[in-house]
Design an enzyme around this catalytic site. Structure first.
Site, short mmCIF file in Angstrom:
data_model
loop_
_atom_site.label_atom_id
_atom_site.label_comp_id
_atom_site.label_asym_id
_atom_site.label_seq_id
_atom_site.Cartn_x
_atom_site.Cartn_y
_atom_site.Cartn_z
N GLU A 196 57.07 -3.05 11.64
CA GLU A 196 58.31 -3.83 11.66
C GLU A 196 59.11 -3.46 12.91
O GLU A 196 58.85 -2.42 13.54
CB GLU A 196 59.15 -3.51 10.42
CG GLU A 196 58.52 -3.94 9.12
CD GLU A 196 58.22 -5.44 9.06
OE1 GLU A 196 59.15 -6.24 9.18
OE2 GLU A 196 57.04 -5.80 8.90
N ASP A 207 59.32 -1.64 3.32
CA ASP A 207 58.57 -2.89 3.48
C ASP A 207 57.66 -3.11 2.25
O ASP A 207 57.62 -4.21 1.68
CB ASP A 207 57.74 -2.83 4.77
CG ASP A 207 56.85 -4.05 4.96
OD1 ASP A 207 57.39 -5.11 5.32
OD2 ASP A 207 55.64 -3.94 4.71
N LYS A 211 57.75 -6.06 -0.84
CA LYS A 211 56.57 -6.81 -1.28
C LYS A 211 56.31 -6.57 -2.76
O LYS A 211 55.90 -7.48 -3.49
CB LYS A 211 55.37 -6.41 -0.43
CG LYS A 211 55.51 -6.85 1.03
CD LYS A 211 54.51 -6.14 1.92
CE LYS A 211 54.60 -6.63 3.36
NZ LYS A 211 53.86 -5.80 4.30
P1 NDP Z 1 58.97 -9.88 16.25
O1 NDP Z 1 60.03 -8.85 16.42
O2 NDP Z 1 57.72 -9.75 17.03
O3 NDP Z 1 59.59 -11.34 16.56
C1 NDP Z 1 60.85 -11.73 16.16
C2 NDP Z 1 61.21 -13.04 16.89
O4 NDP Z 1 62.45 -13.50 16.42
C3 NDP Z 1 61.33 -12.88 18.40
O5 NDP Z 1 60.79 -14.00 19.04
C4 NDP Z 1 62.84 -12.81 18.62
O6 NDP Z 1 63.25 -13.34 19.90
C5 NDP Z 1 63.34 -13.72 17.52
N1 NDP Z 1 64.68 -13.37 17.06
C6 NDP Z 1 65.08 -12.25 16.42
N2 NDP Z 1 66.40 -12.31 16.15
C7 NDP Z 1 66.83 -13.49 16.62
C8 NDP Z 1 68.09 -14.14 16.65
N3 NDP Z 1 69.18 -13.56 16.13
N4 NDP Z 1 68.17 -15.36 17.20
C9 NDP Z 1 67.09 -15.97 17.74
N5 NDP Z 1 65.84 -15.40 17.72
C10 NDP Z 1 65.74 -14.19 17.18
O7 NDP Z 1 58.67 -9.93 14.68
P2 NDP Z 1 57.30 -10.31 13.96
O8 NDP Z 1 56.76 -11.55 14.51
O9 NDP Z 1 56.42 -9.11 13.89
O10 NDP Z 1 57.81 -10.54 12.45
C11 NDP Z 1 58.52 -11.70 12.10
C12 NDP Z 1 58.68 -11.77 10.60
O11 NDP Z 1 57.38 -11.80 10.00
C13 NDP Z 1 59.39 -10.58 9.95
O12 NDP Z 1 60.12 -11.02 8.84
C14 NDP Z 1 58.23 -9.68 9.50
O13 NDP Z 1 58.59 -8.84 8.42
C15 NDP Z 1 57.25 -10.74 9.06
N6 NDP Z 1 55.86 -10.32 9.05
C16 NDP Z 1 55.33 -9.71 10.14
C17 NDP Z 1 54.00 -9.35 10.14
C18 NDP Z 1 53.37 -8.66 11.30
O14 NDP Z 1 52.21 -8.22 11.19
N7 NDP Z 1 54.06 -8.51 12.45
C19 NDP Z 1 53.14 -9.62 8.99
C20 NDP Z 1 53.81 -10.30 7.89
C21 NDP Z 1 55.13 -10.63 7.93
P3 NDP Z 1 62.76 -12.65 21.26
O15 NDP Z 1 61.30 -12.95 21.37
O16 NDP Z 1 63.56 -13.32 22.32
O17 NDP Z 1 63.05 -11.19 21.11
N1 HSE Z 2 54.96 -4.13 8.99
C1 HSE Z 2 54.15 -4.78 8.03
C2 HSE Z 2 52.92 -3.96 7.75
C3 HSE Z 2 53.76 -6.15 8.53
O1 HSE Z 2 52.67 -2.98 8.46
O2 HSE Z 2 52.21 -4.25 6.78
C4 HSE Z 2 53.07 -6.99 7.47
O3 HSE Z 2 53.97 -7.41 6.49
#
Ligand code: NDP
Ligand code: HSE
Length: 435
Positions: A196, A207, A211
């Site tokens: 995260e 986290d 879940k």
């Molecule tokens: P990231 O930190 O990689 O991406 C977050 C994105 O959101 C970035 O593009 C960021 O912009 C944008 N963002 C954040 N805050 C704002 C805001 N206030 N206004 C506009 N844009 C914003 O996160 P992940 O992709 O890893 O995770 C996203 C979601 O998915 C989370 O809820 C996470 O828990 C969930 N998730 C993640 C998994 C994983 O393996 N990574 C698996 C399952 C669920 P910028 O690019 O400009 O920073």
């Molecule tokens: N941070 C989370 C993990 C992403 O490690 O499983 C998937 O929800």
């Protein structure tokens, strides 16, 4: 006015966030657009993507659809479906509430938000007649929420045990198999896109707790929030704990456990757990996740796959997107939240399990008898005791029979205060019955 079949030719999609997950969603949506149009019966078009930094270079989306103002996405009347992959509680919560109230269906991967404010979002979705789908929020690519909501709805789930956090499973696997050190493996997991934004949520178990709340709510048709989950992470796990587990043919896994108690209450907890090497969950390595479901008629089922990372998570999001888009094309919405059972949450002290307790004691006559007496006086029955070391620093490893959390905690308290115990080095819960 209801939609007639064949009336919708294009469905417009907005996305909040374009990081690890969002960029994979955008890439796959563009690469597979022809297949998706066939599967839905209408074209899916990504029309706006909100990010924090609009000037950062992104391979997966054209800069012409980027915006730094997420409010624009949720307010745009032409957008039918909003995918939320920005994470965090605010502004995600307010943005999704606005989108729902503006009649948009939602797909989100945000377990933290759902486990805290799910009720408000589900109520709003129901009121506005829109879909709120969230398969990616638990287990990454693994289809688990739809099977619980639909395939197993004709059964009774008794217990769910899951490895639902990829980061911690990756760390524990590397510590177990390669003797790696915690901090350096966490950095690897971050670089691989598993962790995260704040990895404390992974390593402290928050986290997995989010879940666990989502799984428990679906399995037991009740509302469960993250505040109902007793949570302990893996930061206290040492290489000695891993060695001891190894010596008794177990592995340490961070498990999310949701079960129905004898009194029909729900117990939900997350903690490091000793799992016997022959249990299917013990074989789940690296960032893989698995959810082991025990149902009354179906028996035991295990759902296994990639629990984190961009493409696996995008797979679940795109599955939801196609399902929601099909609903739009055909008219109507999918199955919503089911909370009719409204079961109470069990008190933590009543939950029963086996424990492995490691004590640092002086190797003197009478120590073992005193320790055994402390367990017995708190109604905790000992299954085995092993001693290693001599002289000043002997180690006692005590495996108990099933005992309640309340009895165990009183025992540990008494052990810590006893003059024969130098320190209680660790207390770990154990899955399964004594052999
Ligand atoms: P990231 O930190 O990689 O991406 C977050 C994105 O959101 C970035 O593009 C960021 O912009 C944008 N963002 C954040 N805050 C704002 C805001 N206030 N206004 C506009 N844009 C914003 O996160 P992940 O992709 O890893 O995770 C996203 C979601 O998915 C989370 O809820 C996470 O828990 C969930 N998730 C993640 C998994 C994983 O393996 N990574 C698996 C399952 C669920 P910028 O690019 O400009 O920073
Ligand atoms: N941070 C989370 C993990 C992403 O490690 O499983 C998937 O929800």
């Amino acid at each position: 006015m209801s939609t007639k079949a064949g009336e919708i030719k294009e469905i417009k999609v907005g996305m909040l966030g374009c990081g690890v997950v969002g960029s994979s969603v955008a890439r796959l949506l563009s690469e597979d657009s022809g297949d998706f149009a066939e599967r839905v019966g209408a074209t899916l078009k990504l029309v706006q993507v909100a990010v924090r930094n609009v000037s950062a270079k992104r391979d997966s989306v054209s800069s012409s659809i980027l915006t730094g103002d997420p409010q624009k996405v949720v307010a745009d009347p032409s957008i039918d479906i909003v995918i939320e992959v920005m994470g965090g509680i605010e502004p995600a919560r307010t943005l999704l509430m606005t989108a729902i109230n503006n009649g948009k269906s939602i797909i989100t991967a945000n377990k933290a938000l759902l486990a805290q404010h799910g009720a408000e979002l589900f109520d709003a979705a129901r009121k506005n007649g829109v879909d709120l789908f969230y398969e990616a929020s638990v287990g990454g690519a693994i289809p688990i929420l739809r099977p619980l909501r639909e395939s197993l709805v004709g059964d009774h789930v008794n217990r769910i045990m899951g490895i639902v956090n990829g980061t911690t499973n990756y760390i524990l696997t590397k510590m177990d198999e390669e003797g790696s050190d915690f901090a350096s493996v966490l950095k690897e997991a971050q670089a691989l896109g598993y962790a995260e934004a704040d990895p404390t949520a992974d390593v402290e178990g928050h986290d997995a707790a989010a879940k666990a709340a989502i799984l428990a709510g679906l399995a037991f048709h009740s509302r469960v929030t993250i505040d109902d989950v007793k949570c302990e992470g893996i930061t206290g796990i040492t290489s000695r704990d891993i060695q001891v587990a190894h010596d008794i043919a177990h592995v340490i896994k961070l498990l999310a456990i949701a079960e129905k108690t004898d009194t029909d209450a729900i117990s939900v907890r997350v903690h490091p757990t000793l799992v016997p090497r022959h249990h299917p969950l013990a074989a789940v390595r690296n960032a893989f996740n698995a959810i082991f479901v025990e149902a009354e008629s179906a028996g035991d089922l295990m759902f296994y796959g990639r629990g984190a990372g961009g493409a696996p998570t995008a797979s679940a999001i795109l599955g939801d997107l196609i399902a929601v888009a099909r609903n739009k094309v055909r008219g109507g919405i999918g199955v919503g939240e089911s909370d009719y059972a409204a079961l109470p949450i069990a008190t933590v002290g009543a939950v029963k399990t086996r424990y492995l307790i490691r004590l640092d004691v002086a190797d003197k006559p009478g120590v073992l008898a005193t320790v055994a007496q402390l367990f017995a006086s708190h109604d905790v029955s000992i299954e085995t005791v092993r001693q290693s070391g001599r002289g000043d620093s002997a180690e006692l490893i005590v495996m108990t029979h099933e005992a309640s959390e309340a009895s165990l905690s009183a025992t540990v308290d008494a052990l810590s205060k006893s003059s024969v115990v130098k320190s209680v080095e660790s207390v770990l819960r154990v899955v399964g019955n004594a052999s």
